[in-house]
Design a protein around this motif. Sequence first.
Motif, PDB file in Angstrom:
ATOM      1  N   ILE A  14       0.837  -1.204   0.000  1.00 36.25           N
ATOM      2  CA  ILE A  14       0.000   0.000   0.000  1.00 36.25           C
ATOM      3  C   ILE A  14       0.869   1.249   0.000  1.00 36.25           C
ATOM      4  O   ILE A  14       0.601   2.209  -0.731  1.00 36.25           O
ATOM      5  N   ALA A  15       1.922   1.243   0.808  1.00 34.29           N
ATOM      6  CA  ALA A  15       2.816   2.404   0.884  1.00 34.29           C
ATOM      7  C   ALA A  15       3.495   2.656  -0.458  1.00 34.29           C
ATOM      8  O   ALA A  15       3.603   3.802  -0.916  1.00 34.29           O
ATOM      9  N   ARG A  16       3.948   1.576  -1.112  1.00 33.21           N
ATOM     10  CA  ARG A  16       4.618   1.705  -2.402  1.00 33.21           C
ATOM     11  C   ARG A  16       3.638   2.217  -3.467  1.00 33.21           C
ATOM     12  O   ARG A  16       3.949   3.104  -4.247  1.00 33.21           O
ATOM     13  N   ARG A  17       2.426   1.667  -3.476  1.00 33.83           N
ATOM     14  CA  ARG A  17       1.418   2.064  -4.452  1.00 33.83           C
ATOM     15  C   ARG A  17       0.989   3.520  -4.237  1.00 33.83           C
ATOM     16  O   ARG A  17       0.782   4.264  -5.190  1.00 33.83           O
ATOM     17  N   THR A  18       0.880   3.918  -2.971  1.00 40.44           N
ATOM     18  CA  THR A  18       0.516   5.299  -2.651  1.00 40.44           C
ATOM     19  C   THR A  18       1.566   6.264  -3.164  1.00 40.44           C
ATOM     20  O   THR A  18       1.237   7.315  -3.720  1.00 40.44           O
ATOM     21  N   ALA A  19       2.832   5.920  -3.002  1.00 39.38           N
ATOM     22  CA  ALA A  19       3.916   6.784  -3.481  1.00 39.38           C
ATOM     23  C   ALA A  19       3.874   6.921  -5.004  1.00 39.38           C
ATOM     24  O   ALA A  19       4.028   8.026  -5.542  1.00 39.38           O
ATOM     25  N   VAL A  20       3.628   5.819  -5.695  1.00 39.35           N
ATOM     26  CA  VAL A  20       3.567   5.848  -7.164  1.00 39.35           C
ATOM     27  C   VAL A  20       2.386   6.695  -7.616  1.00 39.35           C
ATOM     28  O   VAL A  20       2.512   7.532  -8.515  1.00 39.35           O
ATOM     29  N   ASN A  21       1.226   6.484  -6.994  1.00 39.97           N
ATOM     30  CA  ASN A  21       0.033   7.228  -7.379  1.00 39.97           C
ATOM     31  C   ASN A  21       0.182   8.718  -7.098  1.00 39.97           C
ATOM     32  O   ASN A  21      -0.276   9.550  -7.884  1.00 39.97           O
ATOM     33  N   THR A  22       0.834   9.061  -6.004  1.00 41.16           N
ATOM     34  CA  THR A  22       1.072  10.467  -5.677  1.00 41.16           C
ATOM     35  C   THR A  22       1.953  11.116  -6.740  1.00 41.16           C
ATOM     36  O   THR A  22       1.675  12.235  -7.189  1.00 41.16           O
ATOM     37  N   ALA A  23       2.985  10.398  -7.172  1.00 41.19           N
ATOM     38  CA  ALA A  23       3.873  10.925  -8.211  1.00 41.19           C
ATOM     39  C   ALA A  23       3.117  11.100  -9.526  1.00 41.19           C
ATOM     40  O   ALA A  23       3.268  12.115 -10.209  1.00 41.19           O
ATOM     41  N   ARG A  24       2.278  10.133  -9.869  1.00 43.48           N
ATOM     42  CA  ARG A  24       1.496  10.235 -11.108  1.00 43.48           C
ATOM     43  C   ARG A  24       0.534  11.404 -11.060  1.00 43.48           C
ATOM     44  O   ARG A  24       0.380  12.150 -12.036  1.00 43.48           O
ATOM     45  N   ARG A  25      -0.146  11.558  -9.931  1.00 43.40           N
ATOM     46  CA  ARG A  25      -1.105  12.654  -9.780  1.00 43.40           C
ATOM     47  C   ARG A  25      -0.396  14.001  -9.894  1.00 43.40           C
ATOM     48  O   ARG A  25      -0.877  14.923 -10.565  1.00 43.40           O
TER      49      ARG A  25
END
Length: 94
Positions: A14-25
């Motif tokens: 979840i932490a890794r996915r959140t970081a990726v999604n934040t960067a994409r956003r």
Amino acid sequence: MANTSSAKKATRKIARRTAVNTARRSRVRTFLRKVEEAIASGDHGAAQAAFKAAEPEMMRAASKGVFHKNTASRKISRLSARVKAVGTAATATA
């Protein structure tokens, strides 16, 4: 705090996915801001170029689940209309 090993792994994922999604956003927002700035300046060519760069970025984020597909389509549609309006306003005054 997670107790089982599967719960600990889920927390890491979840932490890794959140970081990726934040960067994409953030990346999408940067592209959209460039389009907004070009529209505000009234430069149709720059707005068109910025929009052409922002559109695939927005749809890529939608396909990855960062934004809902309809949200991305709606934003692109509205931006496209605004970019087109900059072009007609420039030709009407010329």
